[in-house]
Design a protein around this motif. Structure first.
Motif, PDB file in Angstrom:
ATOM      1  N   ASP A   1      -1.489  -5.656   4.734  1.00 43.55           N
ATOM      2  CA  ASP A   1      -2.227  -4.461   5.154  1.00 43.55           C
ATOM      3  C   ASP A   1      -3.564  -4.817   5.793  1.00 43.55           C
ATOM      4  O   ASP A   1      -4.032  -4.124   6.697  1.00 43.55           O
ATOM      5  N   SER A   2      -4.174  -5.907   5.338  1.00 42.05           N
ATOM      6  CA  SER A   2      -5.500  -6.282   5.842  1.00 42.05           C
ATOM      7  C   SER A   2      -5.476  -6.681   7.318  1.00 42.05           C
ATOM      8  O   SER A   2      -6.494  -6.633   7.987  1.00 42.05           O
TER       9      SER A   2
ATOM     10  N   SER B   1       0.814  -1.209   0.000  1.00 35.94           N
ATOM     11  CA  SER B   1       0.000   0.000   0.000  1.00 35.94           C
ATOM     12  C   SER B   1       0.856   1.271   0.000  1.00 35.94           C
ATOM     13  O   SER B   1       0.332   2.369  -0.102  1.00 35.94           O
TER      14      SER B   1
ATOM     15  N   ARG C   1       1.751   0.364  10.874  1.00 33.29           N
ATOM     16  CA  ARG C   1       1.998   0.846   9.523  1.00 33.29           C
ATOM     17  C   ARG C   1       2.098   2.358   9.596  1.00 33.29           C
ATOM     18  O   ARG C   1       1.230   3.007  10.168  1.00 33.29           O
TER      19      ARG C   1
END
Length: 147
Positions: A73-74, A30, A48
């Motif tokens: 990222d999830s 991302s 993050r």
């Protein structure tokens, strides 16, 4: 904008952990950077962060033994409640809402931190460097500093 190299130490500029020194672990798809404190040293968990909120330093910690290949990222996104659950949640009166981390993320945090702490302890004074906050004194000019 460039990402960071794994193991590079960075200074967080904004947010809850501003002024803390963190270890960069991975560039996520991302565009965000996965960092850790480690939690035991300075209280920064796996997070993050956007590259714009970091100052990258020349200091590098060996993180070759850290396995962050499963991190996505999830894992950091909050789960959305269904309409029925939202109505039930709104009907309940809870004193304060706490953010809870999933069990998978907590296990990952422990495994990553043990590997990072082992490499931090191998370098003299690296633990105290990571646990100290970054501050500026009078007449210090950050745009002229070399990190």
């Amino acid at each position: 904008m460039k990402g960071c190299t794994p193991g590079q130490v960075a200074i967080v500029l904004a947010g809850r952990f501003k002024g803390k020194r963190v270890v960069c672990l991975k560039n996520l798809p991302s565009g965000l950077i996965l960092v850790t404190g480690p939690f035991k040293l300075n209280g920064v968990p796996l997070r993050r962060l956007n590259r714009a909120y970091l100052i990258l330093t020349k200091t590098i910690v060996d993180v070759s033994k850290v396995d962050v290949s499963k991190v996505e990222d999830s894992m950091f996104r909050n789960k959305k409640l269904s309409v029925k659950k939202r109505k039930e949640f709104a009907a309940k009166e809870e004193p304060k809402r706490r953010v809870t981390r999933s069990e998978d993320l907590l296990k990952l945090q422990k495994s990553v931190d043990t590997a990072v702490l082992a490499s931090v302890k191998s370098v003299k004074r690296m633990g105290s460097y990571l646990s100290s906050n970054f501050t500026l004194s009078k007449n210090q000019r950050p745009h002229l500093m070399k990190f």
